[in-house]
Design an enzyme around this catalytic site. Sequence first.
Site, PDB file in Angstrom:
ATOM      1  N   ASP A 122      18.939 158.139  -8.474  1.00 44.84           N
ATOM      2  CA  ASP A 122      19.001 158.739  -7.137  1.00 44.84           C
ATOM      3  C   ASP A 122      18.188 157.896  -6.167  1.00 44.84           C
ATOM      4  OD1 ASP A 122      20.454 160.894  -7.990  1.00 44.84           O
ATOM      5  OD2 ASP A 122      18.902 162.397  -7.607  1.00 44.84           O
TER       6      ASP A 122
ATOM      7  N   LYS B 235      27.101 162.264  -3.322  1.00 43.55           N
ATOM      8  CA  LYS B 235      27.341 163.670  -3.674  1.00 43.55           C
ATOM      9  C   LYS B 235      28.100 164.413  -2.595  1.00 43.55           C
ATOM     10  CE  LYS B 235      23.063 164.274  -6.387  1.00 43.55           C
ATOM     11  NZ  LYS B 235      23.523 164.546  -7.755  1.00 43.55           N
TER      12      LYS B 235
ATOM     13  N   GLY C 167      15.221 168.100 -10.344  1.00 45.66           N
ATOM     14  CA  GLY C 167      14.064 168.187  -9.468  1.00 45.66           C
ATOM     15  C   GLY C 167      12.866 168.893 -10.079  1.00 45.66           C
TER      16      GLY C 167
ATOM     17  N   ARG D 291      22.649 169.648 -26.294  1.00 48.20           N
ATOM     18  CA  ARG D 291      22.818 170.163 -27.660  1.00 48.20           C
ATOM     19  C   ARG D 291      23.953 171.184 -27.704  1.00 48.20           C
ATOM     20  NH1 ARG D 291      19.079 169.158 -31.648  1.00 48.20           N
ATOM     21  NH2 ARG D 291      17.017 168.429 -31.010  1.00 48.20           N
TER      22      ARG D 291
ATOM     23  N   GLY E 271      15.964 166.614 -14.772  1.00 50.02           N
ATOM     24  CA  GLY E 271      14.657 166.825 -15.397  1.00 50.02           C
ATOM     25  C   GLY E 271      14.145 165.656 -16.199  1.00 50.02           C
TER      26      GLY E 271
ATOM     27  N   GLY F 196      16.944 161.439 -11.263  1.00 51.21           N
ATOM     28  CA  GLY F 196      16.852 161.812  -9.861  1.00 51.21           C
ATOM     29  C   GLY F 196      15.456 161.612  -9.336  1.00 51.21           C
ATOM     30  N   SER F 197      14.751 162.710  -9.190  1.00 48.80           N
ATOM     31  CA  SER F 197      13.421 162.673  -8.604  1.00 48.80           C
ATOM     32  C   SER F 197      12.430 161.902  -9.486  1.00 48.80           C
ATOM     33  CB  SER F 197      12.916 164.100  -8.422  1.00 48.80           C
ATOM     34  OG  SER F 197      13.984 164.954  -8.064  1.00 48.80           O
TER      35      SER F 197
END
Lengths: 306, 201
Positions: free
Chosen positions: A36, A93, A165, A177, A226, A247-248
């Site tokens: 990102d 996005k 995030g 999983r 995450g 991402g973050s």
Amino acid sequence: MPDPQTSNSSTDAPVTGTTHVKRGMAEMLKGGVIMDVVTAEQAKIAEDAGAVAVMALERVPSDIRAQGGVSRMSDPDMIDSIMDVVSIPVMAKARIGHFVEAQILQSLGVDYVDESEVLTPADYANHIDKWAFTVPFVCGATNLGEALRRITEGAAMIRSKGEAGTGDVSNATTHMRGIRTEIRRLQSLPTDELYVAAKELQAPYELVKEIAETGKLPVVLFTAGGIATPADAAMMMQLGAEGVFVGSGIFKSDNPAQRAAAIVKATTFHDDPETLAKVSRGLGEAMVGINAGTLSQSDRLAERGW
Amino acid sequence: MTAPVIGVLALQGDVREHLAALAAAGAQARPVRRPTELETVDGLVIPGGESTTISKLVGLYELREPIDKRIADGMPVYGSCAGMIMLASEVLDGRADQRGFAGIEMTVRRNAFGRQVASFEAPVRMAGIDGGPLHVLFIRAPWVERVGQGVEVLGTVTEGPAAGRIVAVRQGNLLATAFHPELTGDRRLHAYFADLVRAAI
């Protein structure tokens, strides 16, 4: 699979936007990290670190959480500025169901559209009809049924959802999983039970049967949400992800360039603990993070989409 | 006939599809991520992927010199798409610091057909491959703008706006295509390469 765009013509004329071409693009990204970025400078850092593509967006998920409000497609100027500075593919996005944002992104020439739960949904009943586009789409999924519904709508790549995030990888592991377990379960079923399985998954029988036979989705499966450390990325790869979205986790950490390169290396050498130890050293602080278990229902992005 | 051992450079990209295609073509196929793994193979495939990324990782993971040396010693290499860019002596529209193995004397333009929305599938007729055209994918594909002496042109685009563009070449033991035969289930090109490796052992 329904595919109005696949050509059966016998001429030599080139055909764009086919299922092969859309899914094939994702095959080229396998084993890579998609990062990102919110500015051209970040895009350059990502490319320098070995990212295989960048995701252009206005705010990374952790800021979307912090600032609240409605989150939408990025300004075309910002997307253009990123496409100008990097030579790797650029994704962007669109809101769930917002087919006009997707039309705009296609006209800008982005290489992939992410119909993303990280943005505020534009339609709580329908996703975008992705067959109607030449540009390929990636969509998120928390379970196999959701993945298959997105593929039925034309998604050419799936990413298992995590809780974007947060820097908390636990939801990403649960969903990866879960998807893999459901695929293994289909493989173990006798043919006559696949009809009910298809009904339960709310997915077309032909697609369910194909997965029972091949043991994999017909499109590339990445992970997202995450992931904050090289070890997180490597674990997701060992759990069966074919690549990683971060991402973050990179640009909200102390040393983005070094962390980005470390996550790239950890993704390639995901099964080599010595290399993973080496790249995990001295990275400085990871993003602060939120324990996903403490989020209230309305703050859970992964539950958007159905 | 013994099965040649053919590696697939496995830093990133569609490694699995090349491994499957090579196995179907009668080779022993294995991924190569480390210099020690490179030593065990008779030939190498550089897969489709992102050439910017692969070129960077080849340097970071200390594979550039060992691969350069094996190429100089005559190891057969097949590059598809990103792999073609990695084998070109000159690359246009790439990053200034992008570096490949400079194996084939040719100038290649990155993303020559355009971005992903311009990616396409089409049949390509290849010299040296019998049984009609290969049905293949071009994904953000390059093309060859110039070939040097000793480079054989094996295939060109036959129709559409890019008709006539060179998309398959060979120089000695080095083979390169702008397209992906590994994604459409046609194994003839991998069989052609496996034969090339067998002949070089």
